[in-house]
Design a protein around this motif. Structure first.
Motif, PDB file in Angstrom:
ATOM      1  N   TYR A   1       0.848  -1.202   0.000  1.00 25.61           N
ATOM      2  CA  TYR A   1       0.000   0.000   0.000  1.00 25.61           C
ATOM      3  C   TYR A   1       0.877   1.243   0.000  1.00 25.61           C
ATOM      4  O   TYR A   1       1.835   1.341   0.781  1.00 25.61           O
ATOM      5  CB  TYR A   1      -0.922   0.013   1.216  1.00 25.61           C
ATOM      6  CG  TYR A   1      -1.952   1.109   1.175  1.00 25.61           C
ATOM      7  CD1 TYR A   1      -3.019   1.048   0.273  1.00 25.61           C
ATOM      8  CD2 TYR A   1      -1.858   2.214   2.012  1.00 25.61           C
ATOM      9  CE1 TYR A   1      -3.959   2.052   0.215  1.00 25.61           C
ATOM     10  CE2 TYR A   1      -2.810   3.229   1.957  1.00 25.61           C
ATOM     11  CZ  TYR A   1      -3.854   3.140   1.062  1.00 25.61           C
ATOM     12  OH  TYR A   1      -4.796   4.144   0.999  1.00 25.61           O
ATOM     13  N   LEU A   2       0.550   2.194  -0.874  1.00 29.65           N
ATOM     14  CA  LEU A   2       1.277   3.455  -0.957  1.00 29.65           C
ATOM     15  C   LEU A   2       0.317   4.613  -0.724  1.00 29.65           C
ATOM     16  O   LEU A   2      -0.766   4.667  -1.318  1.00 29.65           O
ATOM     17  CB  LEU A   2       1.918   3.652  -2.338  1.00 29.65           C
ATOM     18  CG  LEU A   2       3.248   2.970  -2.632  1.00 29.65           C
ATOM     19  CD1 LEU A   2       3.056   1.477  -2.870  1.00 29.65           C
ATOM     20  CD2 LEU A   2       3.916   3.607  -3.852  1.00 29.65           C
ATOM     21  N   THR A   3       0.729   5.535   0.123  1.00 29.99           N
ATOM     22  CA  THR A   3      -0.049   6.743   0.353  1.00 29.99           C
ATOM     23  C   THR A   3       0.894   7.838   0.822  1.00 29.99           C
ATOM     24  O   THR A   3       2.116   7.691   0.759  1.00 29.99           O
ATOM     25  CB  THR A   3      -1.191   6.484   1.364  1.00 29.99           C
ATOM     26  OG1 THR A   3      -2.083   7.608   1.360  1.00 29.99           O
ATOM     27  CG2 THR A   3      -0.672   6.218   2.764  1.00 29.99           C
TER      28      THR A   3
ATOM     29  N   PHE B   1       4.872   5.412   2.916  1.00 29.20           N
ATOM     30  CA  PHE B   1       4.403   6.792   3.006  1.00 29.20           C
ATOM     31  C   PHE B   1       5.351   7.639   2.158  1.00 29.20           C
ATOM     32  O   PHE B   1       6.550   7.714   2.457  1.00 29.20           O
ATOM     33  CB  PHE B   1       4.414   7.294   4.450  1.00 29.20           C
ATOM     34  CG  PHE B   1       3.370   6.670   5.330  1.00 29.20           C
ATOM     35  CD1 PHE B   1       2.038   7.053   5.229  1.00 29.20           C
ATOM     36  CD2 PHE B   1       3.711   5.703   6.260  1.00 29.20           C
ATOM     37  CE1 PHE B   1       1.065   6.486   6.051  1.00 29.20           C
ATOM     38  CE2 PHE B   1       2.761   5.134   7.082  1.00 29.20           C
ATOM     39  CZ  PHE B   1       1.432   5.526   6.975  1.00 29.20           C
ATOM     40  N   VAL B   2       4.826   8.278   1.121  1.00 28.84           N
ATOM     41  CA  VAL B   2       5.629   9.070   0.191  1.00 28.84           C
ATOM     42  C   VAL B   2       5.391  10.541   0.529  1.00 28.84           C
ATOM     43  O   VAL B   2       4.281  11.060   0.349  1.00 28.84           O
ATOM     44  CB  VAL B   2       5.241   8.764  -1.267  1.00 28.84           C
ATOM     45  CG1 VAL B   2       6.174   9.488  -2.231  1.00 28.84           C
ATOM     46  CG2 VAL B   2       5.267   7.250  -1.526  1.00 28.84           C
ATOM     47  N   VAL B   3       6.442  11.232   1.013  1.00 24.37           N
ATOM     48  CA  VAL B   3       6.232  12.527   1.667  1.00 24.37           C
ATOM     49  C   VAL B   3       7.285  13.549   1.231  1.00 24.37           C
ATOM     50  O   VAL B   3       8.489  13.262   1.276  1.00 24.37           O
ATOM     51  CB  VAL B   3       6.300  12.371   3.210  1.00 24.37           C
ATOM     52  CG1 VAL B   3       5.907  13.681   3.888  1.00 24.37           C
ATOM     53  CG2 VAL B   3       5.423  11.223   3.694  1.00 24.37           C
ATOM     54  N   GLY B   4       6.837  14.736   0.866  1.00 22.47           N
ATOM     55  CA  GLY B   4       7.749  15.846   0.600  1.00 22.47           C
ATOM     56  C   GLY B   4       8.157  16.532   1.895  1.00 22.47           C
ATOM     57  O   GLY B   4       7.397  16.561   2.875  1.00 22.47           O
ATOM     58  N   THR B   5       9.349  17.107   1.909  1.00 23.83           N
ATOM     59  CA  THR B   5       9.845  17.736   3.133  1.00 23.83           C
ATOM     60  C   THR B   5       9.079  19.012   3.494  1.00 23.83           C
ATOM     61  O   THR B   5       9.208  19.511   4.617  1.00 23.83           O
ATOM     62  CB  THR B   5      11.351  18.068   3.009  1.00 23.83           C
ATOM     63  OG1 THR B   5      11.565  18.839   1.812  1.00 23.83           O
ATOM     64  CG2 THR B   5      12.194  16.813   2.964  1.00 23.83           C
ATOM     65  N   ASN B   6       8.262  19.545   2.578  1.00 26.02           N
ATOM     66  CA  ASN B   6       7.421  20.692   2.897  1.00 26.02           C
ATOM     67  C   ASN B   6       6.399  20.379   3.990  1.00 26.02           C
ATOM     68  O   ASN B   6       5.839  21.287   4.602  1.00 26.02           O
ATOM     69  CB  ASN B   6       6.684  21.190   1.653  1.00 26.02           C
ATOM     70  CG  ASN B   6       5.843  20.115   0.979  1.00 26.02           C
ATOM     71  OD1 ASN B   6       6.366  19.062   0.604  1.00 26.02           O
ATOM     72  ND2 ASN B   6       4.556  20.377   0.810  1.00 26.02           N
ATOM     73  N   LYS B   7       6.176  19.098   4.270  1.00 24.21           N
ATOM     74  CA  LYS B   7       5.185  18.711   5.278  1.00 24.21           C
ATOM     75  C   LYS B   7       5.775  18.551   6.679  1.00 24.21           C
ATOM     76  O   LYS B   7       5.071  18.223   7.619  1.00 24.21           O
ATOM     77  CB  LYS B   7       4.501  17.409   4.851  1.00 24.21           C
ATOM     78  CG  LYS B   7       3.720  17.562   3.553  1.00 24.21           C
ATOM     79  CD  LYS B   7       3.011  16.285   3.165  1.00 24.21           C
ATOM     80  CE  LYS B   7       2.234  16.479   1.877  1.00 24.21           C
ATOM     81  NZ  LYS B   7       1.510  15.243   1.491  1.00 24.21           N
ATOM     82  N   ILE B   8       7.076  18.799   6.823  1.00 31.90           N
ATOM     83  CA  ILE B   8       7.732  18.643   8.128  1.00 31.90           C
ATOM     84  C   ILE B   8       7.501  19.886   8.991  1.00 31.90           C
ATOM     85  O   ILE B   8       7.700  21.020   8.551  1.00 31.90           O
ATOM     86  CB  ILE B   8       9.244  18.398   7.960  1.00 31.90           C
ATOM     87  CG1 ILE B   8       9.495  17.086   7.206  1.00 31.90           C
ATOM     88  CG2 ILE B   8       9.942  18.368   9.316  1.00 31.90           C
ATOM     89  CD1 ILE B   8      10.963  16.824   6.901  1.00 31.90           C
TER      90      ILE B   8
ATOM     91  N   GLU C   1       4.804  -5.895   8.324  1.00 33.62           N
ATOM     92  CA  GLU C   1       6.213  -6.299   8.329  1.00 33.62           C
ATOM     93  C   GLU C   1       7.145  -5.099   8.244  1.00 33.62           C
ATOM     94  O   GLU C   1       8.144  -5.020   8.956  1.00 33.62           O
ATOM     95  CB  GLU C   1       6.482  -7.257   7.167  1.00 33.62           C
ATOM     96  CG  GLU C   1       5.837  -8.628   7.339  1.00 33.62           C
ATOM     97  CD  GLU C   1       6.112  -9.539   6.158  1.00 33.62           C
ATOM     98  OE1 GLU C   1       7.044  -9.233   5.362  1.00 33.62           O
ATOM     99  OE2 GLU C   1       5.407 -10.552   6.021  1.00 33.62           O
ATOM    100  N   ASP C   2       6.836  -4.160   7.364  1.00 35.66           N
ATOM    101  CA  ASP C   2       7.717  -3.007   7.183  1.00 35.66           C
ATOM    102  C   ASP C   2       6.893  -1.810   6.750  1.00 35.66           C
ATOM    103  O   ASP C   2       5.989  -1.933   5.918  1.00 35.66           O
ATOM    104  CB  ASP C   2       8.787  -3.320   6.124  1.00 35.66           C
ATOM    105  CG  ASP C   2       9.855  -2.222   6.040  1.00 35.66           C
ATOM    106  OD1 ASP C   2      10.052  -1.510   7.037  1.00 35.66           O
ATOM    107  OD2 ASP C   2      10.475  -2.095   4.974  1.00 35.66           O
ATOM    108  N   VAL C   3       7.172  -0.671   7.346  1.00 33.35           N
ATOM    109  CA  VAL C   3       6.589   0.598   6.916  1.00 33.35           C
ATOM    110  C   VAL C   3       7.749   1.510   6.518  1.00 33.35           C
ATOM    111  O   VAL C   3       8.605   1.822   7.340  1.00 33.35           O
ATOM    112  CB  VAL C   3       5.745   1.250   8.023  1.00 33.35           C
ATOM    113  CG1 VAL C   3       5.191   2.586   7.535  1.00 33.35           C
ATOM    114  CG2 VAL C   3       4.605   0.335   8.451  1.00 33.35           C
ATOM    115  N   GLU C   4       7.770   1.893   5.256  1.00 35.63           N
ATOM    116  CA  GLU C   4       8.885   2.660   4.718  1.00 35.63           C
ATOM    117  C   GLU C   4       8.436   4.077   4.399  1.00 35.63           C
ATOM    118  O   GLU C   4       7.439   4.282   3.703  1.00 35.63           O
ATOM    119  CB  GLU C   4       9.431   1.977   3.466  1.00 35.63           C
ATOM    120  CG  GLU C   4      10.727   2.559   2.947  1.00 35.63           C
ATOM    121  CD  GLU C   4      11.416   1.644   1.937  1.00 35.63           C
ATOM    122  OE1 GLU C   4      11.952   2.186   0.954  1.00 35.63           O
ATOM    123  OE2 GLU C   4      11.412   0.412   2.137  1.00 35.63           O
ATOM    124  N   VAL C   5       9.156   5.042   4.930  1.00 35.24           N
ATOM    125  CA  VAL C   5       8.894   6.446   4.641  1.00 35.24           C
ATOM    126  C   VAL C   5       9.833   6.889   3.531  1.00 35.24           C
ATOM    127  O   VAL C   5      11.064   6.825   3.683  1.00 35.24           O
ATOM    128  CB  VAL C   5       9.087   7.321   5.890  1.00 35.24           C
ATOM    129  CG1 VAL C   5       8.843   8.797   5.540  1.00 35.24           C
ATOM    130  CG2 VAL C   5       8.142   6.883   7.010  1.00 35.24           C
TER     131      VAL C   5
END
Length: 202
Positions: free
Chosen positions: A87-89, A122-129, A189-193
């Motif tokens: 799953y990708l979000t 979780f596919v995330v841009g650094t603008n959300k930090i 099993e694994d959650v990858e950011v």
């Protein structure tokens, strides 16, 4: 914004973190990693900007609710996403202290990100930090949610006035659930950011 602190905090919270300078580098990584998989997508402007559906669907089975022609088809595809291996979000906000925040109206993104998959990205841009959890929640409510509402031309106060969350009672409201991801869920099993040093999504 302290990217190195954010990565360390996420890793302490049991997430695998991959950092990329550009969205293209991140898309190349995912395209090379995922092959012959059954993949579900969450509704993510970040992933749309990266053309991930076009890239991954050429050699994987990909269910993306945004490919639906109407709301009924959106919901039908979203339900299929609940049972995929991968799953990708994305998220609406992330803190330097390692928490992530999502707001959802339908619940498909939140539900699918918490249980039932072998691996979640979780596919995330650094603008959300943001510096801390309180500011991350503020961003999710007052920056991301109004922009997501505007994307769908919803008749909510945040869209009409264009400035902040009004905690409204509008029937178009999309802020129906707020989830804080504090640590990796136990039975995935694994959650990858996938952290990308670009402004992506809302």
């Amino acid at each position: 914004m302290d990217i190195e602190k954010t990565i360390r905090s996420l890793e302490r919270n049991r997430y695998t973190v991959r950092y990329f300078c550009t969205a293209k580098d991140a898309a190349d990584y995912l395209d090379g990693l995922l092959d012959g998989c059954v993949i579900g997508f969450g509704d993510s402007h970040t992933m749309m900007a990266m053309n991930l559906y076009e890239r991954l669907s050429s050699h994987n089975t990909v269910y993306d609710p945004n490919q639906g022609k109407d709301n009924d088809e959106f919901l039908r595809i979203a339900k299929k996403c609940l049972t995929t291996d991968i799953y990708l979000t994305s998220v609406n906000a992330m803190s330097e202290t390692g928490e992530m925040v999502n707001i959802d109206g339908t619940g498909n993104r939140i539900a699918a990100s918490l249980f039932g998959h072998q691996k979640v990205f979780f596919v995330v841009g650094t603008n959300k930090i943001e510096p801390d959890l309180e500011k991350a929640v503020w961003r999710a409510r007052n920056v991301a949610a109004p922009k997501n509402s505007a994307k769908y031309s919803l008749k909510t106060p945040c869209v009409i006035k264009g400035d902040k969350c009004y905690d409204c009672a509008s029937p178009d409201r999309i802020c129906n659930a707020l989830t804080i991801y504090m640590k990796k869920m136990n039975d995935i099993e694994d959650v990858e950011v996938i952290l990308i040093n670009e402004d992506l999504g809302f």
